[in-house]
Design an enzyme around this catalytic site. Sequence first.
Site, PDB file in Angstrom:
ATOM      1  N   ALA A  48       0.851  -1.195   0.000  1.00 54.18           N
ATOM      2  CA  ALA A  48       0.000   0.000   0.000  1.00 54.18           C
ATOM      3  C   ALA A  48       0.882   1.238   0.000  1.00 54.18           C
ATOM      4  CB  ALA A  48      -0.901  -0.009   1.237  1.00 54.18           C
ATOM      5  N   GLY A  49       0.474   2.269  -0.717  1.00 46.67           N
ATOM      6  CA  GLY A  49       1.247   3.513  -0.735  1.00 46.67           C
ATOM      7  C   GLY A  49       2.138   3.654  -1.951  1.00 46.67           C
ATOM      8  N   CYS A  50       2.142   2.652  -2.818  1.00 44.56           N
ATOM      9  CA  CYS A  50       2.902   2.734  -4.066  1.00 44.56           C
ATOM     10  C   CYS A  50       1.928   3.074  -5.186  1.00 44.56           C
ATOM     11  CB  CYS A  50       3.586   1.408  -4.383  1.00 44.56           C
ATOM     12  SG  CYS A  50       4.922   0.991  -3.272  1.00 44.56           S
ATOM     13  N   GLN A  51       2.333   4.018  -6.046  1.00 47.22           N
ATOM     14  CA  GLN A  51       1.505   4.351  -7.197  1.00 47.22           C
ATOM     15  C   GLN A  51       1.460   3.173  -8.168  1.00 47.22           C
ATOM     16  OE1 GLN A  51       2.873   7.890  -9.158  1.00 47.22           O
ATOM     17  NE2 GLN A  51       0.879   8.852  -9.000  1.00 47.22           N
ATOM     18  N   SER A  52       2.611   2.532  -8.361  1.00 47.57           N
ATOM     19  CA  SER A  52       2.685   1.328  -9.185  1.00 47.57           C
ATOM     20  C   SER A  52       2.259   0.153  -8.322  1.00 47.57           C
ATOM     21  CB  SER A  52       4.126   1.086  -9.639  1.00 47.57           C
ATOM     22  OG  SER A  52       4.659   2.236 -10.230  1.00 47.57           O
TER      23      SER A  52
END
Length: 137
Positions: A48-52
């Site tokens: 969680a927290g990654c754009q990818s």
Amino acid sequence: MALPDKNKLVRNFARCPNWEEKYLYVIELGGQLAALPEEHRQDKNLIAGCQSQVWIVMSLDENGALTFEGDSDAAIVKGLVAIVFSLYQGLTPRDVVELDVRPFFTELELSQHLTPSRSQGLEAMIRSIRAKAAVLA
């Protein structure tokens, strides 16, 4: 997985004459990650927290050291995953919890070249790995 150790990583980055070469090296490192089996591409392994999309799977080997598998749908991010794995490979869960890898990213001169969203994603990966290691410790 034949990723370079921390010291070799620092040496290899130092040999890159400019950011473009470093960028290509990061992508090359991502290409060295073994393919992630489809059954590991589950929400519980998604960071969680990654754009990818980033999947990280951690387990303990017979010596109590952590092993890592991972993947991303973005080449540069997959390279960042490989770098994180290089920094943590062979460590015990307790070592991972105690090690602050952020200075390595400064030493590699990556911190100042990543977009804010990639920096946040990198931070999310590190937080997730440390949290999972704390559970295993």
